[in-house]
Structures are given as structure tokens and as C-alpha cells.
Design a protein around this motif. Sequence first.
Motif, PDB file in Angstrom:
ATOM      1  N   SER A   1       0.809  -1.223   0.000  1.00  0.00           N
ATOM      2  CA  SER A   1       0.000   0.000   0.000  1.00  0.00           C
ATOM      3  C   SER A   1       0.840   1.269   0.000  1.00  0.00           C
ATOM      4  O   SER A   1       0.328   2.355  -0.282  1.00  0.00           O
ATOM      5  N   LEU A   2       2.130   1.157   0.304  1.00  0.00           N
ATOM      6  CA  LEU A   2       3.028   2.313   0.289  1.00  0.00           C
ATOM      7  C   LEU A   2       3.743   2.468  -1.048  1.00  0.00           C
ATOM      8  O   LEU A   2       4.532   3.394  -1.230  1.00  0.00           O
ATOM      9  N   GLY A   3       3.478   1.556  -1.967  1.00  0.00           N
ATOM     10  CA  GLY A   3       4.120   1.626  -3.273  1.00  0.00           C
ATOM     11  C   GLY A   3       5.444   0.908  -3.350  1.00  0.00           C
ATOM     12  O   GLY A   3       6.173   1.048  -4.339  1.00  0.00           O
ATOM     13  N   ASP A   4       5.782   0.121  -2.324  1.00  0.00           N
ATOM     14  CA  ASP A   4       7.039  -0.623  -2.330  1.00  0.00           C
ATOM     15  C   ASP A   4       6.868  -1.935  -3.090  1.00  0.00           C
ATOM     16  O   ASP A   4       5.895  -2.663  -2.887  1.00  0.00           O
ATOM     17  N   LEU A   5       7.820  -2.242  -3.944  1.00  0.00           N
ATOM     18  CA  LEU A   5       7.800  -3.491  -4.690  1.00  0.00           C
ATOM     19  C   LEU A   5       8.125  -4.647  -3.752  1.00  0.00           C
ATOM     20  O   LEU A   5       9.156  -4.638  -3.077  1.00  0.00           O
ATOM     21  N   VAL A   6       7.248  -5.653  -3.701  1.00  0.00           N
ATOM     22  CA  VAL A   6       7.454  -6.768  -2.779  1.00  0.00           C
ATOM     23  C   VAL A   6       7.565  -8.115  -3.485  1.00  0.00           C
ATOM     24  O   VAL A   6       8.014  -9.085  -2.882  1.00  0.00           O
ATOM     25  N   GLN A   7       7.165  -8.195  -4.756  1.00  0.00           N
ATOM     26  CA  GLN A   7       7.219  -9.480  -5.446  1.00  0.00           C
ATOM     27  C   GLN A   7       7.268  -9.254  -6.946  1.00  0.00           C
ATOM     28  O   GLN A   7       6.579  -8.372  -7.471  1.00  0.00           O
ATOM     29  N   VAL A   8       8.097 -10.046  -7.639  1.00  0.00           N
ATOM     30  CA  VAL A   8       8.158 -10.020  -9.100  1.00  0.00           C
ATOM     31  C   VAL A   8       7.991 -11.446  -9.602  1.00  0.00           C
ATOM     32  O   VAL A   8       8.725 -12.350  -9.192  1.00  0.00           O
ATOM     33  N   LEU A   9       7.028 -11.654 -10.474  1.00  0.00           N
ATOM     34  CA  LEU A   9       6.843 -12.937 -11.138  1.00  0.00           C
ATOM     35  C   LEU A   9       7.295 -12.794 -12.582  1.00  0.00           C
ATOM     36  O   LEU A   9       6.941 -11.834 -13.261  1.00  0.00           O
ATOM     37  N   GLY A  10       8.053 -13.768 -13.068  1.00  0.00           N
ATOM     38  CA  GLY A  10       8.620 -13.673 -14.400  1.00  0.00           C
ATOM     39  C   GLY A  10       9.990 -13.028 -14.357  1.00  0.00           C
ATOM     40  O   GLY A  10      10.443 -12.536 -13.318  1.00  0.00           O
TER      41      GLY A  10
ATOM     42  N   GLU B   1      -6.621 -14.977  -4.337  1.00  0.00           N
ATOM     43  CA  GLU B   1      -6.201 -15.799  -5.466  1.00  0.00           C
ATOM     44  C   GLU B   1      -6.254 -14.969  -6.745  1.00  0.00           C
ATOM     45  O   GLU B   1      -7.075 -14.060  -6.885  1.00  0.00           O
ATOM     46  N   MET B   2      -5.376 -15.290  -7.676  1.00  0.00           N
ATOM     47  CA  MET B   2      -5.123 -14.428  -8.827  1.00  0.00           C
ATOM     48  C   MET B   2      -5.330 -15.186 -10.134  1.00  0.00           C
ATOM     49  O   MET B   2      -4.919 -16.341 -10.265  1.00  0.00           O
ATOM     50  N   TYR B   3      -5.964 -14.511 -11.098  1.00  0.00           N
ATOM     51  CA  TYR B   3      -6.200 -15.069 -12.426  1.00  0.00           C
ATOM     52  C   TYR B   3      -5.490 -14.169 -13.435  1.00  0.00           C
ATOM     53  O   TYR B   3      -5.739 -12.964 -13.483  1.00  0.00           O
ATOM     54  N   ILE B   4      -4.608 -14.740 -14.241  1.00  0.00           N
ATOM     55  CA  ILE B   4      -3.787 -13.972 -15.169  1.00  0.00           C
ATOM     56  C   ILE B   4      -4.025 -14.469 -16.588  1.00  0.00           C
ATOM     57  O   ILE B   4      -3.974 -15.676 -16.848  1.00  0.00           O
ATOM     58  N   VAL B   5      -4.306 -13.544 -17.516  1.00  0.00           N
ATOM     59  CA  VAL B   5      -4.347 -13.901 -18.934  1.00  0.00           C
ATOM     60  C   VAL B   5      -3.001 -13.504 -19.539  1.00  0.00           C
ATOM     61  O   VAL B   5      -2.609 -12.344 -19.533  1.00  0.00           O
ATOM     62  N   ASP B   6      -2.303 -14.508 -20.041  1.00  0.00           N
ATOM     63  CA  ASP B   6      -0.923 -14.362 -20.500  1.00  0.00           C
ATOM     64  C   ASP B   6      -0.862 -14.655 -21.992  1.00  0.00           C
ATOM     65  O   ASP B   6      -1.082 -15.791 -22.415  1.00  0.00           O
ATOM     66  N   GLY B   7      -0.573 -13.624 -22.787  1.00  0.00           N
ATOM     67  CA  GLY B   7      -0.449 -13.861 -24.220  1.00  0.00           C
ATOM     68  C   GLY B   7      -1.085 -12.794 -25.073  1.00  0.00           C
ATOM     69  O   GLY B   7      -1.840 -13.101 -25.998  1.00  0.00           O
ATOM     70  N   ASP B   8      -0.798 -11.529 -24.786  1.00  0.00           N
ATOM     71  CA  ASP B   8      -1.322 -10.429 -25.597  1.00  0.00           C
ATOM     72  C   ASP B   8      -0.489 -10.328 -26.873  1.00  0.00           C
ATOM     73  O   ASP B   8       0.309  -9.417 -27.055  1.00  0.00           O
ATOM     74  N   GLY B   9      -0.678 -11.306 -27.762  1.00  0.00           N
ATOM     75  CA  GLY B   9       0.086 -11.345 -29.002  1.00  0.00           C
ATOM     76  C   GLY B   9       1.433 -12.015 -28.864  1.00  0.00           C
ATOM     77  O   GLY B   9       2.231 -11.997 -29.804  1.00  0.00           O
ATOM     78  N   GLY B  10       1.712 -12.643 -27.718  1.00  0.00           N
ATOM     79  CA  GLY B  10       3.011 -13.260 -27.495  1.00  0.00           C
ATOM     80  C   GLY B  10       2.997 -14.769 -27.693  1.00  0.00           C
ATOM     81  O   GLY B  10       2.131 -15.335 -28.361  1.00  0.00           O
ATOM     82  N   LEU B  11       3.971 -15.437 -27.064  1.00  0.00           N
ATOM     83  CA  LEU B  11       4.130 -16.877 -27.208  1.00  0.00           C
ATOM     84  C   LEU B  11       2.986 -17.648 -26.565  1.00  0.00           C
ATOM     85  O   LEU B  11       2.581 -18.696 -27.059  1.00  0.00           O
TER      86      LEU B  11
ATOM     87  N   PHE C   1       1.430 -17.391  -4.700  1.00  0.00           N
ATOM     88  CA  PHE C   1       1.907 -17.440  -6.081  1.00  0.00           C
ATOM     89  C   PHE C   1       2.258 -18.845  -6.574  1.00  0.00           C
ATOM     90  O   PHE C   1       3.086 -19.005  -7.462  1.00  0.00           O
ATOM     91  N   MET C   2       1.598 -19.851  -6.021  1.00  0.00           N
ATOM     92  CA  MET C   2       1.729 -21.206  -6.544  1.00  0.00           C
ATOM     93  C   MET C   2       0.654 -21.430  -7.610  1.00  0.00           C
ATOM     94  O   MET C   2      -0.474 -20.948  -7.482  1.00  0.00           O
ATOM     95  N   ILE C   3       1.008 -22.164  -8.669  1.00  0.00           N
ATOM     96  CA  ILE C   3       0.052 -22.434  -9.735  1.00  0.00           C
ATOM     97  C   ILE C   3      -0.996 -23.430  -9.241  1.00  0.00           C
ATOM     98  O   ILE C   3      -0.666 -24.537  -8.814  1.00  0.00           O
TER      99      ILE C   3
END
Length: 229
Positions: free
Chosen positions: A22-31, A58-68, A79-81
Motif C-alpha cells: 500500500s506504500l508503493g514498495d515493490l514486494v514481489q516479481v513474477l517472471g 487468489e489471482m487469475y492472469i491472462v498471459d499472451g497479448d500477441g506473445g508466445l 503465487f503457486m500455480i
Amino acid sequence: FPQRVSLRSPRPYGHTVKKYNSLGDLVQVLGTPGKKGTGLNPLQFDNPAELYVDDTGEMYIVDGDGGLNNRLVKLSQDFMILWLRGENGTGPAKFNIPHSVTLDAVGRVWVADRGNKRLQVFDKDTGEWLGAWDNCFTEEGPSAVRFTPDGKYLIVAQLNLSRLSVLLAPPSGSIGDCSVVSTIQLADQVLPHLLEVDRKTGAVYVAEIGAKQIQKYIPWHSRTPAFGA
């Protein structure tokens, strides 16, 4: 605490999902920043288009905006699948530019399968494919999808038509066929790309990449849902 999530790195072609506190600090990077990929361990992305975080985290991600990748990924709070659906194609549970994702009140995941001109629907717990709507999208596929706060309607953006459509949400069970209740025709080349709905007020915020602006639409209180800028 409230949390913010960013889909892209500041550098070009970030291919990451980032979590901030909530303070704008980066806490996690996926990828891996700057590196596209298809791997699952560690998880890699190629142009993730959007994500939706439910009330449990829980998080739902659409991956592939014109990519692989052309896939829908569900992740746990840590962050476990939990499950993954999709590959490039036109059949059930296959995608061509999955561009937006949201959740309804009865446990269904809705994906704007833009290149295939349809909305696809999945069970949120198992990932089971529940059906698709394509009869509303003969001209162009949906680029964004959200539900109104009461869950009775879907708001859908169509990019190149510069149009917002209000669709009747199906009850629990079979999704049936798509039914358009009303439309909002925007000016030419406004190009509505993504949208969000305020859960308290029902206001619709539309990111317009042609007009390079965000517009807010306020619902008029009537039996037939309509909005005014």
C-alpha cells in the motif's frame, strides 16, 4: 492492507507481474524482466494482458497479448500455480489473444478471447471449461470484460469498434447464449482497451488508447442499464 499489482516492467517488453504494498514498495516479481518465456518453474510470461484478484487473494492472469503464450493461469495467495488452461487455437479452452479476465458471483471465470471473437467461461475452482459466448461478437472480439456490482450485467469493450456493450449475465448453471441489453457508441478511434467497474458506485472507467485518456461513465438508475459520461 490494500495492494497494487502492475502487469508490466518500466523497461520495454517487461513480461512480468509485479506486486506492490500500500506504500508503493515493490514486494514481489513474477517472471523475468525483459525476458519472454513459457516456463512454469519458475513461472515465465510473454505479454501478460491483465489479471484479476478475488476476495481471497487468489489471482487469475491472462498471459499472451500477441506473445508466445495463450493461456489462463490461476495462482494462490503465495503465487503457486493452482491450475492452467489454454494454448493457441480456436477450440474449447484454447485462446487467440486472451486479453481480459474477471470473476462472477457464482464462481465462474470469464475471459475475453479477443482474437477468437468470444468470451470463454471456466469454473474458478477446477478450471473446467463451461462454455463460450460468440454470438454477440460477430464484428469484433471483446478486449475487456467486467461485471456490474449487482452481478446482473457484464460490461464489455470492443477496441476497434469503439463500443461498450452491456450484456445480460446468466444465472448459475448453463451460461446459455449472449444477450446484448444496450450499447454505448464512442467516437471514432477512441479505442477502448481495458475497463474497470467501481464496486461501490457502479461507475465504469475506460482506458482509451486512441484518445489517450481515461473516461468515467456513471450509471443511470433505470431498469435497463445505461451510462453517461
